[in-house]
Design a protein around this motif. Structure first.
Motif, PDB file in Angstrom:
ATOM      1  N   VAL A 269       0.832  -1.204   0.000  1.00 16.50           N
ATOM      2  CA  VAL A 269       0.000   0.000   0.000  1.00 16.50           C
ATOM      3  C   VAL A 269       0.865   1.251   0.000  1.00 16.50           C
ATOM      4  CG1 VAL A 269      -1.610   1.327   1.420  1.00 16.50           C
ATOM      5  CG2 VAL A 269      -1.996  -1.098   1.066  1.00 16.50           C
ATOM      6  N   THR A 270       1.906   1.227   0.784  1.00 13.97           N
ATOM      7  CA  THR A 270       2.803   2.391   0.873  1.00 13.97           C
ATOM      8  C   THR A 270       3.571   2.588  -0.432  1.00 13.97           C
ATOM      9  OG1 THR A 270       3.037   2.019   3.251  1.00 13.97           O
ATOM     10  CG2 THR A 270       4.682   3.407   2.187  1.00 13.97           C
ATOM     11  N   LYS A 271       4.123   1.522  -0.962  1.00 16.25           N
ATOM     12  CA  LYS A 271       4.922   1.623  -2.186  1.00 16.25           C
ATOM     13  C   LYS A 271       4.091   2.046  -3.390  1.00 16.25           C
ATOM     14  CE  LYS A 271       8.142  -1.009  -5.090  1.00 16.25           C
ATOM     15  NZ  LYS A 271       8.843  -2.318  -5.276  1.00 16.25           N
ATOM     16  N   GLN A 272       2.883   1.490  -3.520  1.00 12.12           N
ATOM     17  CA  GLN A 272       2.049   1.765  -4.691  1.00 12.12           C
ATOM     18  C   GLN A 272       1.242   3.054  -4.565  1.00 12.12           C
ATOM     19  OE1 GLN A 272       2.363   0.051  -7.537  1.00 12.12           O
ATOM     20  NE2 GLN A 272       3.999  -0.973  -6.403  1.00 12.12           N
ATOM     21  N   GLY A 273       1.110   3.570  -3.362  1.00 12.21           N
ATOM     22  CA  GLY A 273       0.433   4.848  -3.190  1.00 12.21           C
ATOM     23  C   GLY A 273      -1.067   4.784  -2.979  1.00 12.21           C
ATOM     24  N   TRP A 274      -1.592   3.610  -2.586  1.00 12.91           N
ATOM     25  CA  TRP A 274      -3.011   3.530  -2.244  1.00 12.91           C
ATOM     26  C   TRP A 274      -3.290   4.352  -0.989  1.00 12.91           C
ATOM     27  CZ3 TRP A 274      -6.177   0.956  -5.585  1.00 12.91           C
ATOM     28  CH2 TRP A 274      -5.606   0.017  -6.448  1.00 12.91           C
ATOM     29  N   ASP A 275      -4.524   4.806  -0.829  1.00 11.39           N
ATOM     30  CA  ASP A 275      -4.890   5.538   0.388  1.00 11.39           C
ATOM     31  C   ASP A 275      -5.061   4.601   1.578  1.00 11.39           C
ATOM     32  OD1 ASP A 275      -5.094   8.345  -0.412  1.00 11.39           O
ATOM     33  OD2 ASP A 275      -6.680   7.645  -1.744  1.00 11.39           O
ATOM     34  N   GLY A 276      -5.233   3.316   1.317  1.00 11.67           N
ATOM     35  CA  GLY A 276      -5.413   2.350   2.379  1.00 11.67           C
ATOM     36  C   GLY A 276      -6.028   1.085   1.820  1.00 11.67           C
ATOM     37  N   ILE A 277      -6.643   0.285   2.702  1.00 16.86           N
ATOM     38  CA  ILE A 277      -7.204  -0.983   2.249  1.00 16.86           C
ATOM     39  C   ILE A 277      -8.651  -1.143   2.700  1.00 16.86           C
ATOM     40  CG2 ILE A 277      -4.933  -2.078   2.354  1.00 16.86           C
ATOM     41  CD1 ILE A 277      -5.975  -3.712   4.743  1.00 16.86           C
ATOM     42  N   LEU A 278      -9.407  -1.864   1.881  1.00 15.11           N
ATOM     43  CA  LEU A 278     -10.700  -2.426   2.278  1.00 15.11           C
ATOM     44  C   LEU A 278     -10.413  -3.892   2.573  1.00 15.11           C
ATOM     45  CD1 LEU A 278     -13.425  -4.116   1.587  1.00 15.11           C
ATOM     46  CD2 LEU A 278     -13.755  -1.872   2.617  1.00 15.11           C
ATOM     47  N   ALA A 279     -10.492  -4.277   3.831  1.00 16.75           N
ATOM     48  CA  ALA A 279     -10.133  -5.622   4.256  1.00 16.75           C
ATOM     49  C   ALA A 279     -11.386  -6.484   4.335  1.00 16.75           C
ATOM     50  CB  ALA A 279      -9.428  -5.580   5.608  1.00 16.75           C
ATOM     51  N   ASP A 280     -11.512  -7.425   3.418  1.00 16.98           N
ATOM     52  CA  ASP A 280     -12.716  -8.240   3.337  1.00 16.98           C
ATOM     53  C   ASP A 280     -12.657  -9.431   4.301  1.00 16.98           C
ATOM     54  OD1 ASP A 280     -15.208  -8.907   2.404  1.00 16.98           O
ATOM     55  OD2 ASP A 280     -14.525  -9.786   0.527  1.00 16.98           O
ATOM     56  N   ASN A 281     -13.844  -9.962   4.575  1.00 17.64           N
ATOM     57  CA  ASN A 281     -14.019 -11.194   5.352  1.00 17.64           C
ATOM     58  C   ASN A 281     -13.499 -11.098   6.787  1.00 17.64           C
ATOM     59  OD1 ASN A 281     -15.462 -12.949   3.520  1.00 17.64           O
ATOM     60  ND2 ASN A 281     -13.633 -12.782   2.230  1.00 17.64           N
ATOM     61  N   ASP A 282     -13.881  -9.996   7.419  1.00 15.15           N
ATOM     62  CA  ASP A 282     -13.782  -9.894   8.876  1.00 15.15           C
ATOM     63  C   ASP A 282     -15.090 -10.478   9.404  1.00 15.15           C
ATOM     64  OD1 ASP A 282     -13.426  -9.192  11.518  1.00 15.15           O
ATOM     65  OD2 ASP A 282     -13.799  -7.052  11.199  1.00 15.15           O
ATOM     66  N   PHE A 283     -15.215 -11.817   9.280  1.00 13.45           N
ATOM     67  CA  PHE A 283     -16.529 -12.409   9.482  1.00 13.45           C
ATOM     68  C   PHE A 283     -16.758 -12.920  10.899  1.00 13.45           C
ATOM     69  CE2 PHE A 283     -14.143 -15.660   6.877  1.00 13.45           C
ATOM     70  CZ  PHE A 283     -13.887 -16.570   7.889  1.00 13.45           C
ATOM     71  N   ASN A 284     -18.033 -13.166  11.164  1.00 23.49           N
ATOM     72  CA  ASN A 284     -18.473 -13.603  12.471  1.00 23.49           C
ATOM     73  C   ASN A 284     -18.550 -15.119  12.579  1.00 23.49           C
ATOM     74  OD1 ASN A 284     -19.942 -13.258  15.108  1.00 23.49           O
ATOM     75  ND2 ASN A 284     -21.580 -14.215  13.935  1.00 23.49           N
ATOM     76  N   SER A 285     -18.750 -15.793  11.429  1.00 24.79           N
ATOM     77  CA  SER A 285     -18.956 -17.239  11.450  1.00 24.79           C
ATOM     78  C   SER A 285     -18.467 -17.865  10.156  1.00 24.79           C
ATOM     79  CB  SER A 285     -20.444 -17.553  11.641  1.00 24.79           C
ATOM     80  OG  SER A 285     -20.693 -18.936  11.505  1.00 24.79           O
ATOM     81  N   LEU A 286     -17.855 -19.025  10.264  1.00 26.83           N
ATOM     82  CA  LEU A 286     -17.398 -19.764   9.094  1.00 26.83           C
ATOM     83  C   LEU A 286     -18.555 -20.392   8.322  1.00 26.83           C
ATOM     84  CD1 LEU A 286     -14.923 -20.820   7.479  1.00 26.83           C
ATOM     85  CD2 LEU A 286     -14.881 -22.787   9.034  1.00 26.83           C
ATOM     86  N   ARG A 287     -19.725 -20.489   8.937  1.00 27.79           N
ATOM     87  CA  ARG A 287     -20.829 -21.244   8.331  1.00 27.79           C
ATOM     88  C   ARG A 287     -21.265 -20.686   6.977  1.00 27.79           C
ATOM     89  NH1 ARG A 287     -23.322 -17.884  11.967  1.00 27.79           N
ATOM     90  NH2 ARG A 287     -25.154 -16.732  11.214  1.00 27.79           N
TER      91      ARG A 287
END
Length: 411
Positions: free
Chosen positions: A173-191
Motif C-alpha cells: 500500500v505504501t509503495k504503490q500509493g493507495w490511500d489504504g485498504i478495504l479488508a474483506d471477510n472480517d466475518f463472524n462465522s465460518l458457516r
C-alpha cells in the motif's frame, strides 16, 4: 481487546471535549473567537465497490465525479492513479482479503503467485514455506470455501500469519500509493463459507469463537501498522448485531464497511436486520463522531430496497457516511441511484424513533423516514414536500422494511 479499544476511543473523545471547553472558556473575548465548526452531517456521499471487471476509461471519468471513495483490486494501480489525477480529493482503497488465500487464474499464473494479490499472502508462497497457515478441518483436510472455488481458509489466529500479512500489505500500500485498504471477510462465522469444524475445536461454536478471537487480534495488528504508515484501514465486518461492541471495536481505525446494510430478515419478508441488536446504535454513534468512514452497501433487487437503503443511510448522515446500491452480486458496475440526486442537503436534527417504530430525520432540503419493522405504518411528513417525481405528499404509508425520501419542490 474490545474493552481496550472502546476505552481508547472514549478517552480521546473526552479529552478533546475537555480541551475545547478549556480553550473557549479561558480565551479573552471567547464569544467572538473563531472556533472551527464540526464537519457537516451531509446527505450520504457515494462510493464504488469496484471489485468486478477492470474499470474502463469511461468508468473512471464518471467515478471521479460521483464518488468520494472507490475500492479497486490490487491489479488496478493505473486506474487508481488516473482517479487521483481526475479528482485529487478522492480516496482510493485496495481490496485485500484477511481470511483466505486464492489460486484461481489471476491470483496465480501457472505455479506462481501473481504480483498483485487479492489477499495478503500468495497461495504458492504459503504452500511452499508455510503450509501450516492453511486452516484444517477436524479430518485434517484444507477448507475450500463453498460457492467460492479456490478460496482457502487461512489460520487468522496464527501470529506468524498475521505478521506476514500485515507486513506485506503495508509495504504494498505504501509503495504503490493507495490511500489504504478495504479488508474483506472480517466475518463472524465460518458457516457462510463452510460447515467444517476447525481442527482442535469441538463444534461450530468453538470454531467461530476461534476465528473471531483471531480476527480481533489480527485487526489490531493491521490497523496499527497502517495507521503508523498514514494509511486507511476499513474492514468489511459482518453480523455485528450479534455481538455488542464489535462494530465499534473493528471500525476504530478508519471506519468499517457494512455489506448487508438494510438487509431484510426472514427470507426478505421481515424487519430490517441492520436495526436489530446493538448495531444500529453503534452505527449512529460512529456517524455522530464524524471521525471515520461508514461504507454502506444495500443489495437492491427493486425500488423498495433502494428506498430503504438510501433512507437508512440518510438517518446516519455524517461527514463520512457513504452509501451505494448493488444491483449485481459480483459488483460488476459503477452504481448510482436516482435518490442520490435528490439533494437532501444537510441534516438539521438527529434521527428520531417514533412510537410506531418508524425512524425520521429532517434535512435543509428534505426529509427521510424508514420503517424497519415487519408491519405497515403511516407517518405524517413536514408540510410542503414532494416525492422524487415532484408529487406533493401529505401522508406516507410505509410498508414493512421500506423507506421514503421527500424533498422541497424545485424552484
Amino acid at each position: 481487546m474490545q474493552a481496550q479499544s472502546l476505552n481508547r476511543r472514549w478517552r480521546g473523545v473526552l479529552a478533546g471535549v475537555a480541551a475545547l471547553v478549556l480553550v473557549v472558556s479561558c480565551a479573552p473575548g471567547w464569544a467572538t473567537n473563531t472556533v472551527a465548526p464540526p464537519p457537516k452531517p451531509l446527505a450520504p456521499c457515494a462510493w464504488w465497490y469496484g471489485i468486478g471487471e477492470p474499470p474502463t476509461a469511461a468508468d473512471l471519468e464518471v467515478a471521479a465525479k460521483r464518488y468520494d471513495v472507490v475500492v479497486l483490486n490490487a491489479t488496478e494501480t493505473a486506474a487508481m492513479r488516473k482517479l487521483r489525477e481526475l479528482n485529487p480529493k478522492i480516496k482510493v482503497l485496495v481490496y485485500k482479503d484477511l481470511s483466505s488465500t486464492r489460486n484461481y487464474p489471476g491470483a496465480v499464473h501457472g505455479n506462481t503467485d501473481a504480483t498483485w494479490l487479492p489477499s495478503g499472502i500468495g497461495y504458492y508462497a504459503a504452500q511452499t514455506k508455510h503450509p501450516d497457515w492453511f486452516a484444517l478441518d477436524n479430518t485434517g483436510g484444507r477448507i475450500e470455501w463453498r460457492g467460492y472455488p479456490k478460496h482457502w481458509q487461512m489460520t487468522v489466529w496464527t501470529v506468524a500469519y498475521q505478521q506476514a500479512w500485515t507486513t506485506a500489505v503495508t509495504e504494498e500500500v505504501t509503495k504503490q500509493g493507495w490511500d489504504g485498504i478495504l479488508a474483506d471477510n472480517d466475518f463472524n462465522s465460518l458457516r457462510h463459507y463452510s460447515s467444517a469444524v476447525l481442527a482442535g475445536t469441538a463444534n461450530a461454536e468453538e470454531t467461530d469463537r476461534k476465528l473471531r478471537d483471531g480476527l480481533d487480534a489480527f485487526l489490531t495488528m493491521v490497523g496499527e501498522s497502517l495507521e503508523k504508515a498514514g494509511k486507511m484501514f476499513v474492514p468489511n465486518v459482518s453480523e455485528t448485531r450479534l455481538i455488542p461492541g464489535r462494530w465499534t471495536a473493528h471500525s476504530r481505525f478508519s471506519g468499517a464497511m457494512e455489506e448487508n446494510f438494510g438487509f431484510r430478515d426472514d427470507g426478505g419478508t421481515g424487519e430490517l436486520l441492520t436495526f436489530q441488536g446493538n448495531e444500529w446504535e453503534e452505527l449512529r454513534a460512529q456517524a455522530a463522531l464524524g471521525e471515520s468512514w461508514l461504507l454502506l452497501l444495500t443489495r437492491t433487487r427493486g425500488a423498495r430496497e433502494e428506498r430503504a437503503g438510501y433512507a437508512s443511510a440518510a438517518l446516519l448522515a455524517g461527514p463520512h457516511t457513504c452509501w451505494t446500491p448493488a444491483t449485481t452480486a459480483t459488483y460488476l458496475n459503477p452504481e448510482w441511484s436516482k435518490l442520490q440526486d435528490s439533494g437532501l442537503g444537510e441534516a438539521v436534527d438527529a434521527a428520531t424513533r417514533q412510537p410506531t417504530g418508524v425512524w425520521t430525520r429532517q434535512f435543509t432540503n428534505g426529509w427521510v423516514a424508514v420503517n424497519p419493522t415487519s408491519v405497515a405504518v403511516s407517518v405524517t411528513p413536514p408540510a410542503g414536500l414532494v416525492d422524487p417525481a415532484g408529487n406533493p405528499v401529505s401522508q406516507v404509508d410505509l410498508a414493512a422494511a421500506d423507506g421514503s425520501v421527500l424533498v422541497k419542490p424545485a424552484g
